[in-house]
Design an enzyme around this catalytic site. Structure first.
Site, PDB file in Angstrom:
ATOM      1  CG  HIS A 121      28.741  85.782   8.801  1.00  0.00           C
ATOM      2  ND1 HIS A 121      29.950  86.130   8.258  1.00  0.00           N
ATOM      3  CD2 HIS A 121      27.803  86.519   8.157  1.00  0.00           C
ATOM      4  CE1 HIS A 121      29.753  87.043   7.321  1.00  0.00           C
ATOM      5  NE2 HIS A 121      28.465  87.298   7.237  1.00  0.00           N
ATOM      6  CG  ASP A 181      33.139  88.108   0.852  1.00  0.00           C
ATOM      7  OD1 ASP A 181      34.271  88.629   0.957  1.00  0.00           O
ATOM      8  OD2 ASP A 181      32.592  87.484   1.778  1.00  0.00           O
ATOM      9  N   GLY A 237      27.069  90.183   9.767  1.00  0.00           N
ATOM     10  CA  GLY A 237      27.162  89.514  11.063  1.00  0.00           C
ATOM     11  C   GLY A 237      26.549  90.305  12.197  1.00  0.00           C
ATOM     12  CG  ASN A 273      24.281  92.086   5.533  1.00  0.00           C
ATOM     13  OD1 ASN A 273      23.827  93.155   5.151  1.00  0.00           O
ATOM     14  ND2 ASN A 273      25.045  91.319   4.781  1.00  0.00           N
ATOM     15  CG  ASP A 304      24.535  87.804   2.043  1.00  0.00           C
ATOM     16  OD1 ASP A 304      25.325  88.754   2.176  1.00  0.00           O
ATOM     17  OD2 ASP A 304      24.178  87.063   2.988  1.00  0.00           O
ATOM     18  CG  HIS A 305      28.660  86.573   2.049  1.00  0.00           C
ATOM     19  ND1 HIS A 305      29.800  87.165   2.519  1.00  0.00           N
ATOM     20  CD2 HIS A 305      27.739  86.739   3.028  1.00  0.00           C
ATOM     21  CE1 HIS A 305      29.593  87.671   3.721  1.00  0.00           C
ATOM     22  NE2 HIS A 305      28.334  87.435   4.051  1.00  0.00           N
ATOM     23  CB  SER A 364      22.302  88.007  14.477  1.00  0.00           C
ATOM     24  OG  SER A 364      21.495  87.806  13.329  1.00  0.00           O
TER      25      SER A 364
END
Ligand code: G3H
Ligand code: 13P
Ligand code: ZN
Length: 331
Positions: free
Chosen positions: A190, A116, A234, A276, A94-95, A236
């Site tokens: 995020h 990224d 981001g 994500n 991730d990233h 959530s």
């Protein structure tokens, strides 16, 4: 010695994304840093029969040690067999921010990486992404690139405002880099504080309603690159019951506002095929740990508070797979 993800029974994201785009659902991409998180993710995905992307960030590698962490993930395929259902598992960086980091992951059993380059200039982003794609594709590893910048914090980089993805750039970016999927910026960010209360409206019950995602930009992008796999970071939703539990038992979370689940469901039905989620899992675990600590002050066995945290995380991720992403029964 290098280890291919294929020896570990993992899969890359290519086929999974094709099925997800065609089937109108998104694959869950859940971050993990420790044993309880990977257990909860795998248990939730086995019970809902969902494919899964296990995500490792640079921060996770620093926290848990990259060797230990990848060896946890290497046990994932055998673990799910023991649980009774062989779901497809992707191990994803991730990233990733450098070619060297992506190469290290590819050489050590990751089946997918994100490079990224979104904080670089457009041309630098292309050059870096292309370099990673060339190495990754030589090893049959899939690559996620990013265009546009999400507001909020990513590792140590803070961006105050969104730079939405420019639909006019996506054809050029995708064709010149050769990426397999594209993370875009349409209003997600995020962390647990995605919007200020001032950016939100209140409904009749006084609940804060954040501004909607920019579905118009998503639609423009889909017109430019039909069927191409799109990724949302981001994502959530910041369940308010967790925020309330955390604050009830001594926490101090303020202005915690996420992306409404209906909007993610709508996105998952489009070409968005990977969503994500990390912060919601952190909230679930923290709420459960705080509750145990407050109600059982004599408890000092980590299994007695990490166990309930793991169970809450599993419950949350089952809910996401079934009701938000639509990935249940797609394994
Ligand atoms: O996008 C960021 C993920 O939530 C990972 O966070 O870098 O703190 O591990 P982290
Ligand atoms: P959240 O902070 O919204 O959970 O996003 C996680 C993420 O994008 C990981 O890459
Ligand atoms: Zn992210």
């Amino acid at each position: 010695m290098a280890t291919s993800y294929k020896e570990l029974g993992l899969v890359n994201s290519k086929e999974l994304f094709k099925k997800a785009v065609d089937g109108g659902y998104a694959i869950p991409a859940y971050n993990f840093n420790n044993l309880e998180q990977i257990q909860a993710i795998l248990q939730a995905c086995v019970e809902t029969k969902s494919p899964v992307i296990l995500q490792v960030s640079s921060g996770a590698r620093k926290y848990a040690n990259s060797t230990l962490l990848r060896n946890l993930a290497r046990g994932a395929v055998e673990y799910v067999k023991e649980l009774g259902c062989e779901i497809p598992i992707v191990l994803h960086l991730d990233h990733g921010d450098t070619f060297e980091l992506c190469k290290d992951c590819i050489d050590n059993g990751f089946s997918s990486v994100m490079i990224d380059g979104s904080h670089h200039s457009y041309e630098e982003n292309i050059a870096l992404t292309k370099k990673v794609v060339e190495y990754a594709h030589a090893h049959d590893v899939t690559v996620e690139g990013e265009l546009g910048v999400l507001a909020g914090i990513e590792d140590d980089v803070v961006a105050e405002h969104h730079t939405y993805t420019e639909p006019d750039e996506v054809i050029d970016f995708v064709s010149r880099t050769g990426v397999d999927s594209l993370a875009i910026s349409i209003g997600t960010s995020h962390g647990a504080n995605k919007f200020t209360p001032e950016q939100c409206k209140r409904d009749e019950n006084g609940i804060l309603i954040p501004p909607p995602l920019r579905f118009d930009i998503l639609e423009e992008i889909e017109k430019k690159i039909p069927g191409f796999p799109i990724v949302l970071h981001g994502s959530s939703s910041v369940p308010q019951e967790y925020v309330a539990t955390i604050n009830k038992y001594g926490g101090d979370l303020k202005d915690s506002i996420g992306i409404p689940e209906e909007q993610l469901r709508r996105a998952a039905k489009s070409a968005v095929c990977k969503i994500n989620i990390d912060s919601d899992g952190r909230l679930a675990m923290t709420a459960a740990v705080r509750e145990v600590m407050a109600n059982k002050p004599g408890e000092f066995d980590p299994r007695k508070y990490l166990g309930p945290a793991r169970d809450e995380l599993k419950k949350l991720y089952m809910h996401k797979n079934i009701n938000v992403l639509g990935s249940a029964n797609k394994a």
